[in-house]
Design a protein around this motif. Sequence first.
Motif, PDB file in Angstrom:
ATOM      1  N   ARG A 199       0.742  -1.140   0.012  1.00 31.56           N
ATOM      2  CA  ARG A 199       0.249   0.045  -0.005  1.00 31.56           C
ATOM      3  C   ARG A 199       0.919   1.305   0.054  1.00 31.56           C
ATOM      4  O   ARG A 199       1.893   1.369   0.309  1.00 31.56           O
ATOM      5  CB  ARG A 199      -1.008   0.001   1.090  1.00 31.56           C
ATOM      6  CG  ARG A 199      -1.803  -1.235   1.231  1.00 31.56           C
ATOM      7  CD  ARG A 199      -2.916  -1.043   2.433  1.00 31.56           C
ATOM      8  NE  ARG A 199      -2.502  -0.662   3.799  1.00 31.56           N
ATOM      9  CZ  ARG A 199      -2.326  -1.637   4.695  1.00 31.56           C
ATOM     10  NH1 ARG A 199      -2.573  -2.739   4.512  1.00 31.56           N
ATOM     11  NH2 ARG A 199      -1.694  -1.353   5.768  1.00 31.56           N
ATOM     12  N   ALA A 200       0.412   2.340  -0.282  1.00 32.94           N
ATOM     13  CA  ALA A 200       0.922   3.597  -0.593  1.00 32.94           C
ATOM     14  C   ALA A 200       1.406   3.799   0.893  1.00 32.94           C
ATOM     15  O   ALA A 200       2.784   4.408   0.903  1.00 32.94           O
ATOM     16  CB  ALA A 200      -0.074   4.607  -0.841  1.00 32.94           C
ATOM     17  N   ARG A 201       1.064   3.731   2.022  1.00 33.36           N
ATOM     18  CA  ARG A 201       1.549   4.202   3.410  1.00 33.36           C
ATOM     19  C   ARG A 201       2.823   3.133   3.578  1.00 33.36           C
ATOM     20  O   ARG A 201       3.810   3.700   4.076  1.00 33.36           O
ATOM     21  CB  ARG A 201       0.388   3.989   4.413  1.00 33.36           C
ATOM     22  CG  ARG A 201       1.071   4.087   5.758  1.00 33.36           C
ATOM     23  CD  ARG A 201       1.481   5.592   5.925  1.00 33.36           C
ATOM     24  NE  ARG A 201       0.430   6.300   6.940  1.00 33.36           N
ATOM     25  CZ  ARG A 201       0.729   7.682   7.000  1.00 33.36           C
ATOM     26  NH1 ARG A 201       1.447   8.297   6.269  1.00 33.36           N
ATOM     27  NH2 ARG A 201       0.062   8.233   8.020  1.00 33.36           N
ATOM     28  N   GLU A 259      10.548   3.876   2.247  1.00 34.72           N
ATOM     29  CA  GLU A 259      11.293   4.892   1.896  1.00 34.72           C
ATOM     30  C   GLU A 259      12.223   5.477   3.215  1.00 34.72           C
ATOM     31  O   GLU A 259      13.348   5.771   2.944  1.00 34.72           O
ATOM     32  CB  GLU A 259      10.604   6.156   1.233  1.00 34.72           C
ATOM     33  CG  GLU A 259      10.182   6.068  -0.199  1.00 34.72           C
ATOM     34  CD  GLU A 259       9.350   6.754  -0.718  1.00 34.72           C
ATOM     35  OE1 GLU A 259       9.068   8.080  -0.214  1.00 34.72           O
ATOM     36  OE2 GLU A 259       8.884   6.909  -1.667  1.00 34.72           O
ATOM     37  N   LEU A 260      11.518   5.697   4.197  1.00 35.75           N
ATOM     38  CA  LEU A 260      11.806   5.932   5.504  1.00 35.75           C
ATOM     39  C   LEU A 260      12.857   5.116   6.233  1.00 35.75           C
ATOM     40  O   LEU A 260      13.880   5.260   6.752  1.00 35.75           O
ATOM     41  CB  LEU A 260      10.878   6.659   6.562  1.00 35.75           C
ATOM     42  CG  LEU A 260      10.293   7.929   6.030  1.00 35.75           C
ATOM     43  CD1 LEU A 260       9.051   8.118   7.041  1.00 35.75           C
ATOM     44  CD2 LEU A 260      11.131   9.061   5.829  1.00 35.75           C
ATOM     45  N   GLU A 309       7.366   9.613  13.952  1.00 33.65           N
ATOM     46  CA  GLU A 309       7.388  11.300  13.863  1.00 33.65           C
ATOM     47  C   GLU A 309       7.162  11.913  12.377  1.00 33.65           C
ATOM     48  O   GLU A 309       6.361  12.727  12.291  1.00 33.65           O
ATOM     49  CB  GLU A 309       8.496  11.937  14.417  1.00 33.65           C
ATOM     50  CG  GLU A 309       8.747  11.555  16.156  1.00 33.65           C
ATOM     51  CD  GLU A 309       9.860  12.008  16.684  1.00 33.65           C
ATOM     52  OE1 GLU A 309      11.051  12.458  15.898  1.00 33.65           O
ATOM     53  OE2 GLU A 309      10.090  11.779  17.710  1.00 33.65           O
ATOM     54  N   ARG A 310       7.803  11.521  11.684  1.00 34.32           N
ATOM     55  CA  ARG A 310       7.765  11.718  10.036  1.00 34.32           C
ATOM     56  C   ARG A 310       6.421  11.642   9.321  1.00 34.32           C
ATOM     57  O   ARG A 310       5.785  12.465   8.777  1.00 34.32           O
ATOM     58  CB  ARG A 310       8.621  11.116   9.158  1.00 34.32           C
ATOM     59  CG  ARG A 310      10.294  11.362   9.549  1.00 34.32           C
ATOM     60  CD  ARG A 310      10.565  12.805   8.255  1.00 34.32           C
ATOM     61  NE  ARG A 310      11.854  13.164   8.501  1.00 34.32           N
ATOM     62  CZ  ARG A 310      12.914  12.472   7.493  1.00 34.32           C
ATOM     63  NH1 ARG A 310      12.131  11.763   6.486  1.00 34.32           N
ATOM     64  NH2 ARG A 310      13.979  12.852   7.629  1.00 34.32           N
ATOM     65  N   LEU A 311       5.950  10.579   9.751  1.00 36.56           N
ATOM     66  CA  LEU A 311       4.465  10.121   9.387  1.00 36.56           C
ATOM     67  C   LEU A 311       3.360  10.418  10.189  1.00 36.56           C
ATOM     68  O   LEU A 311       2.325  10.082   9.818  1.00 36.56           O
ATOM     69  CB  LEU A 311       4.369   8.401   9.096  1.00 36.56           C
ATOM     70  CG  LEU A 311       5.390   7.983   7.802  1.00 36.56           C
ATOM     71  CD1 LEU A 311       5.291   6.400   7.891  1.00 36.56           C
ATOM     72  CD2 LEU A 311       5.058   8.612   6.490  1.00 36.56           C
ATOM     73  N   LYS A 338       5.796  -0.421  13.520  1.00 38.66           N
ATOM     74  CA  LYS A 338       5.904  -1.841  14.033  1.00 38.66           C
ATOM     75  C   LYS A 338       5.089  -2.525  12.952  1.00 38.66           C
ATOM     76  O   LYS A 338       5.373  -3.627  12.372  1.00 38.66           O
ATOM     77  CB  LYS A 338       5.977  -1.997  15.536  1.00 38.66           C
ATOM     78  CG  LYS A 338       6.985  -1.425  16.422  1.00 38.66           C
ATOM     79  CD  LYS A 338       7.023  -1.904  17.761  1.00 38.66           C
ATOM     80  CE  LYS A 338       8.163  -1.163  18.486  1.00 38.66           C
ATOM     81  NZ  LYS A 338       7.844  -1.480  19.948  1.00 38.66           N
ATOM     82  N   PHE A 339       3.867  -2.288  13.077  1.00 41.32           N
ATOM     83  CA  PHE A 339       2.815  -3.073  12.381  1.00 41.32           C
ATOM     84  C   PHE A 339       2.892  -3.191  10.888  1.00 41.32           C
ATOM     85  O   PHE A 339       2.984  -3.887  10.382  1.00 41.32           O
ATOM     86  CB  PHE A 339       1.412  -2.436  12.940  1.00 41.32           C
ATOM     87  CG  PHE A 339       0.396  -3.180  12.041  1.00 41.32           C
ATOM     88  CD1 PHE A 339      -0.167  -4.443  12.150  1.00 41.32           C
ATOM     89  CD2 PHE A 339       0.008  -2.575  10.774  1.00 41.32           C
ATOM     90  CE1 PHE A 339      -1.189  -5.101  11.360  1.00 41.32           C
ATOM     91  CE2 PHE A 339      -1.047  -3.216   9.846  1.00 41.32           C
ATOM     92  CZ  PHE A 339      -1.629  -4.427  10.221  1.00 41.32           C
ATOM     93  N   HIS A 340       3.401  -1.735  10.385  1.00 41.87           N
ATOM     94  CA  HIS A 340       3.542  -1.846   8.992  1.00 41.87           C
ATOM     95  C   HIS A 340       4.766  -2.400   8.583  1.00 41.87           C
ATOM     96  O   HIS A 340       5.112  -3.039   7.433  1.00 41.87           O
ATOM     97  CB  HIS A 340       3.568  -0.340   8.501  1.00 41.87           C
ATOM     98  CG  HIS A 340       2.375   0.425   8.548  1.00 41.87           C
ATOM     99  ND1 HIS A 340       1.069  -0.144   7.543  1.00 41.87           N
ATOM    100  CD2 HIS A 340       1.858   1.541   9.064  1.00 41.87           C
ATOM    101  CE1 HIS A 340       0.436   0.763   7.696  1.00 41.87           C
ATOM    102  NE2 HIS A 340       0.565   1.694   8.497  1.00 41.87           N
TER     103      HIS A 340
END
Length: 75
Positions: A14-16, A22-23, A35-37, A45-47
């Motif tokens: 997914r996009a998120r 990237e980070l 913090e960035r998102l 952690k889940f992602h």
Amino acid sequence: WKWRGGIVPQDLVRARERNLLELLAEGLPNKGIAERLRISDQTVKFHIASIMGKLGASNRVETVRRAVRRGLLSL
């Protein structure tokens, strides 16, 4: 959950999750990514766990490497 054949279609991540990848590739820790998102550490952690499962990776470095190989991320 691992995609059969080790191939992960672009739309499966997914996009998120791509933003997070990237980070992750920048070497940010979970707290920095959160913090960035503007999401919680637990959500990060889940992602990460979800992405690792989809790519069949066992750690952060392998996750980034596999994402690059599959065209999900460019460095």
